[in-house]
Write a protein that holds these residues in place. Sequence first.
Motif, PDB file in Angstrom:
ATOM      1  N   SER A 101       0.871  -1.273  -0.011  1.00 24.19           N
ATOM      2  CA  SER A 101      -0.102   0.056   0.157  1.00 24.19           C
ATOM      3  C   SER A 101       0.785   1.344   0.044  1.00 24.19           C
ATOM      4  N   ARG A 102       1.965   1.029   0.694  1.00 26.48           N
ATOM      5  CA  ARG A 102       2.864   2.435   0.612  1.00 26.48           C
ATOM      6  C   ARG A 102       3.967   2.391  -0.435  1.00 26.48           C
ATOM      7  N   LEU A 103       4.595   1.179  -0.688  1.00 23.86           N
ATOM      8  CA  LEU A 103       5.927   1.156  -1.593  1.00 23.86           C
ATOM      9  C   LEU A 103       5.241   0.719  -2.754  1.00 23.86           C
ATOM     10  N   HIS A 104       4.164   0.333  -3.213  1.00 26.50           N
ATOM     11  CA  HIS A 104       3.474  -0.210  -4.449  1.00 26.50           C
ATOM     12  C   HIS A 104       4.293  -1.369  -4.714  1.00 26.50           C
ATOM     13  N   VAL A 105       4.656  -2.517  -3.990  1.00 31.24           N
ATOM     14  CA  VAL A 105       5.503  -3.556  -4.630  1.00 31.24           C
ATOM     15  C   VAL A 105       4.465  -4.733  -4.725  1.00 31.24           C
ATOM     16  N   ALA A 106       5.085  -5.770  -5.567  1.00 25.75           N
ATOM     17  CA  ALA A 106       4.076  -7.011  -5.511  1.00 25.75           C
ATOM     18  C   ALA A 106       4.622  -8.262  -4.906  1.00 25.75           C
ATOM     19  N   SER A 107       6.107  -8.103  -4.948  1.00 27.54           N
ATOM     20  CA  SER A 107       6.857  -9.300  -4.191  1.00 27.54           C
ATOM     21  C   SER A 107       7.471  -8.846  -2.877  1.00 27.54           C
ATOM     22  N   PRO A 108       7.033  -9.623  -1.786  1.00 24.31           N
ATOM     23  CA  PRO A 108       7.740  -9.371  -0.393  1.00 24.31           C
ATOM     24  C   PRO A 108       9.210  -8.999  -0.354  1.00 24.31           C
ATOM     25  N   LEU A 109       9.859  -9.258  -1.392  1.00 22.04           N
ATOM     26  CA  LEU A 109      11.246  -8.951  -1.368  1.00 22.04           C
ATOM     27  C   LEU A 109      11.781  -7.693  -2.369  1.00 22.04           C
ATOM     28  N   GLU A 110      10.714  -7.253  -3.034  1.00 18.09           N
ATOM     29  CA  GLU A 110      11.079  -6.117  -3.616  1.00 18.09           C
ATOM     30  C   GLU A 110      11.570  -4.729  -3.008  1.00 18.09           C
ATOM     31  N   TYR A 111      10.980  -4.747  -1.956  1.00 18.77           N
ATOM     32  CA  TYR A 111      11.362  -3.560  -1.117  1.00 18.77           C
ATOM     33  C   TYR A 111      12.930  -3.594  -0.572  1.00 18.77           C
ATOM     34  N   LEU A 112      13.680  -4.659  -0.935  1.00 20.69           N
ATOM     35  CA  LEU A 112      15.003  -5.002  -0.292  1.00 20.69           C
ATOM     36  C   LEU A 112      15.890  -4.199  -1.106  1.00 20.69           C
ATOM     37  N   LYS A 113      15.734  -3.850  -2.295  1.00 18.61           N
ATOM     38  CA  LYS A 113      16.556  -3.225  -3.041  1.00 18.61           C
ATOM     39  C   LYS A 113      16.907  -1.696  -2.445  1.00 18.61           C
ATOM     40  N   ASN A 114      15.772  -1.106  -1.895  1.00 20.18           N
ATOM     41  CA  ASN A 114      16.147   0.103  -1.562  1.00 20.18           C
ATOM     42  C   ASN A 114      16.317   0.142   0.093  1.00 20.18           C
TER      43      ASN A 114
END
Length: 523
Positions: A101-114
Amino acid sequence: MNGLDWAVLIGYFGVMVAIGVWSHKRVDNVSDFFTAGGKMPWWLSGISHHMSGYSAVMFTGYAGIAYTYGVTSFVTWSFPIALGIAIGSKLFAPRINRLRSRLHVASPLEYLKNRYDLKTQQALAWSGMLLKIVDVGAKWAAIATLLSVFTGVSLNQGILITGAITAIYCTIGGLWADALTELGQFVIQLLAGVAMFVAVVMELNDKNIGFLGAWDEPELQGHGEPLVGPYGTVFLLAFLFIKLFEYNGGMLNQAQRYMATATPREAERSARLSAILWLVWPLVLFFPMWMSPLLVTSEKGDGSDSYALMTEQLLPHGLLGLVIVGFFSHTMAMCSSDANAIAAVFTRDVAPVLSKQARAWGERAGLIAARVTTVVFLGLSMAVATQVNSPTFKDIITVVIKWVAGLMGPIAIPMMLGLLRPFRRSGPTAALVSWSMGLLAFWLVNYPISWAIEGGVPLQYQVSIPLAVSLVLYILIGYAKPEDTPERLAIIERINTDDGDGAAAAAVPEQGQEPAVGTRVKE
């Protein structure tokens, strides 16, 4: 099995495929395929979360533990899962929902890049995918083992049948198909579990053994002890920590259930429902397994065939088919959800790094890639399933408990603890060192050290030491070498800040469109 049992089984497969075809209409983009567009009701998410944690391993590997040791099968398995999910309902579920909802990702690991960097994201993505292939392979082998007991088909034929049916509905219907089939599977499981419970109670009465008096029988001597054999206090505590991370998102598929709800508050309610189901329902499923030494004699040394033998002996045709369908429902629920999660990781996290073309995928191309990846993952896991009983992998329960529990901690700790404010100092160095040293610890404890010790390293240390090594290093390196940059702190704040959480999330961006996760939160 007779014609009636086969009719029930074939009818079940037909319904699963029909649900997948119906769900296909609800999948228009990558967001729908991987996170149901954030539109899944909390109660459906909770049931799906619960069901996606089962597999036929419960009716083979854990049935063998129940046959050999008794109630420790519940105390050291489903109880820690229930407690871990209950804790995670506050600690992890809302934060994982905010990833979408906040970072607009579809994979649980997608936020790890940032949150860390690209190397960390890729290390966790690749190791997580490889571990899941082995994990799901063990699940296929478990259900094929049961199918061979009832029908006489070979192990490889059983793997092919269950894998092909699962591939059809989860590939065309995405997470919606997974959740809806899991709802139907929950109903089937309820009927089958109650039927088996009643059948065992009636059989005990016929033998003049009371419901409570059974524990005094010589065959169940010591089976009422909560912690016995290799399943002692250290194993229980280690398993609790492992399941706290695993069943709240560390193994990816459960994280998708939290992401699929509309708000963080609904994700929390979803987790609570799943925790209650894990606490109560396994008692009904385990009771027949605890009584199995009174009713059947296992033909396998580990007792893994005891439940299947008991169903054949006690249930009439029709109900026997229903229980067999229950076996399939467990495994297909978990494997389909795993396939969807791994497809999300590959198409969102790995493919864009490997290919420039993948970074430019549009809505249609991304959806096709997701479906192709799902089929490939299922095919690879089915290939692994044919090797589960080889000397490399040993038996089914060894793969599930030792390999998955032992390797999951090093992968999950950077992902899960990275969501929390107290660990904001831990950056890519802490994540990569804790991950790599945890994997090294697993190899050392399970192989060179175990080979050098007479009798080998006890199971409780095989699964707990890698987790402990990763956890300690992640925390210590974070304090020794803090890497809490403003960009990383901003991400953590966006995940942790509760501003009402009233609105449903925006859709996932096109593949190749960078999520806006690097901006600082306004004070």
